[in-house]
Scaffold this motif. Structure first.
Motif, short mmCIF file in Angstrom:
data_model
loop_
_atom_site.label_atom_id
_atom_site.label_comp_id
_atom_site.label_asym_id
_atom_site.label_seq_id
_atom_site.Cartn_x
_atom_site.Cartn_y
_atom_site.Cartn_z
N ALA A 13 74.90 20.00 6.84
CA ALA A 13 73.52 19.83 6.39
C ALA A 13 72.67 19.23 7.50
N GLY A 14 71.38 19.57 7.50
CA GLY A 14 70.44 19.02 8.48
C GLY A 14 69.96 17.64 8.09
N ASP A 15 68.85 17.21 8.68
CA ASP A 15 68.31 15.88 8.42
C ASP A 15 68.05 15.69 6.92
N VAL A 16 68.72 14.71 6.32
CA VAL A 16 68.55 14.45 4.88
C VAL A 16 67.27 13.66 4.64
N ARG A 280 64.74 19.89 2.23
CA ARG A 280 63.43 19.95 1.59
C ARG A 280 62.31 20.13 2.61
N ASN A 281 62.45 21.11 3.50
CA ASN A 281 61.35 21.39 4.43
C ASN A 281 60.42 22.43 3.82
N ASP A 282 59.12 22.26 4.06
CA ASP A 282 58.10 23.09 3.43
C ASP A 282 58.22 24.57 3.82
N ALA A 283 58.71 24.81 5.05
CA ALA A 283 58.80 26.20 5.52
C ALA A 283 60.03 26.92 4.97
#
Length: 613
Positions: A13-16, A280-283
């Protein structure tokens, strides 16, 4: 070893960034799907949320004002909720300080990891960890050039508190990677036992997109440019099968990027690089990736050495720059700068010093009052006009000082005020020379305030002006090389929207390096400035920063005490939002471009030039 060895199933997983419910909900769903079950989840990038870092690296040049937001983790800490599988992360500080209490003592005792909640652990030690049979190399924390290159205990303590890895951390990781590797045929596996299955970092490796055959987006190029050369060197040397990292620190580009596999210089297997977007990134960029990895130590060598048809050369295996190119010149200058021993060659017997300086004095007319024009015939000094080095950069010459463009400025019209005499510092120079330099400084302030300069910004559409303030810095070290230090006062224009943050950002940088500034109220004259500096530092070394309001921050540097040589550039690069320009070697230009910059500055400065008075 067998071809049908069971793979270890991993979720990356990326940045939480504090979005723990989103993380564990998604991880749990994937674990319960037909693709599951998985053995573990590893999180790269920033794990905790909020903006409690008080650093100088935020995107707008100042510290984040957001409040910490890690409330979603508390149910997992107290047992009300449970992580669906063993979860590991690599970046805890400073945002997660309250959840990793005692981490310093635990790390010092050699703990590989620290539990922050049941089934959730911080991989706090740089080194190679055994996770479910996989050899996982971990470099906890983020890269900060200033902290990394300062080997002092003071800097190491500050870096640990801020979650920044140090040169010692990198050395420990290298030692662990090669010490823990089993010899061919050893008890821990076969001839592949030394292979790193997975390498986890927070920072991107610099230049990872080089030699890629796939179309590379501007976001990927920007993230790679903001990456760390230290991480790139580690990736090249460790030669992991997979390298995973989070979003690029200090870069607005937060994208998913999966590079084609690349070949390694020594190992027969390839490396695959993955950068995950934040949770949870907008893009809606991809932030969770699944792998099924058979540990290298139990794989047949023929399987490990398979070369995919799309494999490229290593992005870190760059050829030497062509002779005569700007890159080659930069490398040569960097080598000269490295040979300039700033730390250990500062001190010299006064009698020997006087004799050496006397032999280097030469008086010849150039311009202005010849009685006051003193040349030092020191071929090693970049700032002595008598050496006729880079004179195309000079924008104005007065009787005892001159204005020159910085050879590799943080911005295009970054300039310097330099005494013609080989004087060591502003505080110690002759009062007449100091007064003339003070007049130059006042003239430059007026020039930039009026919207001038060699490369002024455009005014805003809302009618705002394009005037700028200046931040001035001077570093005085009593160097023995090249005839001793030749004073040069750096003048850097800063947009007014950012200049108000200058004091705070320099104070934050000082805090990270564990020192405090002394503050001098705005002096009314050069004589007042010299007197105030001498009162604080005597005849010793110092670092001084003149803020936009005219006040001065000064630090006395004790004998043998280290001070980061590129401190001013580093801090101003972040204040101006151009951290990629903090290294002067990366900013070198052709002589033609340098000449054009100086000509533009001359034209803009002409009506303010003290020589026109």
């Amino acid at each position: 070893m067998a071809d049908d060895a069971k793979p270890v199933k991993v979720l990356i997983a990326g940045d939480v960034e504090g979005n723990f419910d989103d993380l564990f909900k998604r991880v749990g769903a994937v674990n319960d799907s037909q693709a599951g079950p998985f053995d573990l989840c590893v999180c790269v990038g920033r794990f905790f949320g909020g903006g409690v870092e008080d650093d100088a690296g935020s995107a707008d040049g100042g510290a984040s004002t957001a409040k910490p937001n890690n409330d979603e983790l508390r149910p997992y800490v107290d047992g009300t909720s449970a992580a669906p599988m063993p979860t590991y992360f690599v970046d805890a500080l400073p945002r997660g300080r309250e959840f990793v209490k005692g981490e310093t003592s635990a790390a010092q005792k050699g703990a590989d990891s620290i539990e922050v909640a049941p089934n959730v652990r911080w991989l706090c030690r740089p080194g190679v960890h055994d996770l479910h049979g996989l050899r996982v190399a971990v470099l906890p924390g983020k890269y900060n050039k200033m902290a990394f290159e300062d080997a002092s205990a003071m800097a190491a303590s500050a870096a640990a508190a801020e979650g920044e890895f140090t040169m010692d951390d990198v050395s420990k990781l290298r030692a662990s990677a090669f010490r823990d590797a089993a010899p061919p045929g050893g008890a821990n596996g076969g001839e592949n036992a030394d292979a790193i299955d997975l390498f986890l970092t927070t920072s991107w490796p610099k230049g990872v997109e080089l030699r890629s055959r796939d179309a590379t987006t501007p976001d990927v190029v920007a993230a790679s440019a903001a990456g760390s050369a230290v991480v790139a060197d580690l990736a090249r040397d460790l030669q992991p099968r997979y390298h995973a990292c989070g979003a690029a620190v200090g870069c607005p580009s937060k994208v998913f990027y999966a590079r084609e596999p690349y070949k390694n210089q020594r190992a027969m297997h390839v490396t695959r690089f993955l950068a995950l977007a934040p949770v949870r990134n907008d893009a809606k960029h991809k932030w969770l990736h699944a792998l099924g990895l058979v540990p290298a130590r139990v794989m047949p060598p023929s399987s490990l050495r398979v070369q995919p048809p799309d494999a490229t050369r290593s992005p870190y295996d760059a050829p030497p720059p062509p002779p005569g190119s700007m890159a080659a010149k930069g490398a040569a200058l960097a080598a000269q700068d490295a040979a300039f021993d700033h730390a250990s060659l500062r001190w010299e017997e006064p009698k020997a010093k006087r004799a050496r300086l006397a032999a280097n004095i030469d008086r010849r007319p150039l311009q202005g009052d010849t009685d006051k024009t003193v040349y030092v015939r020191n071929l090693g000094c970049w700032f002595c006009l008598s050496n006729e080095k880079d004179t195309h950069l000079v924008a104005s010459i007065a009787s005892e000082s001159f204005v020159s463009m910085d050879k590799a400025g943080v911005v295009a019209d970054h300039c310097q005020i330099v005494p013609i005499e080989h004087a060591p510092s502003f505080a110690a120079m002759a009062p007449s020379a100091a007064e003339e330099m003070w007049r130059y400084l006042d003239a430059l302030r007026k020039c930039f305030a009026a919207g001038g300069g060699g490369d002024p910004p455009s005014g805003g559409e809302d009618g705002t002006d394009n005037g700028r303030d200046v931040v001035v810095f001077e570093r005085h070290l009593a160097l023995r090389s090249k005839g001793g230090n030749h004073c040069h006062v750096n003048v850097v224009p800063v947009p007014r929207a950012r200049s108000g943050k200058a004091k705070k950002i320099f104070e934050q940088a000082a805090k990270k390096l564990n020192f405090e500034w002394c503050s001098i109220p705005k002096p009314e004259s050069a004589m007042d400035a010299q007197a105030a500096l001498l009162e604080h530092v005597g005849d010793g070394e110092y670092y001084a920063v003149h803020l936009p309001d005219g006040s001065i921050l000064v630090r006395k540097i004790g004998r043998g005490e280290p001070h980061w040589m590129s401190f001013g550039r580093e801090v101003l690069g972040h204040l101006l939002g151009c951290p990629e320009r903090t290294s002067w070697q990366e900013c070198l230009e052709t002589e033609e471009r340098e000449t054009a910059r100086a000509a533009a500055m001359k034209a803009s400065f002409e009506k303010f030039d003290i020589m026109q008075e």
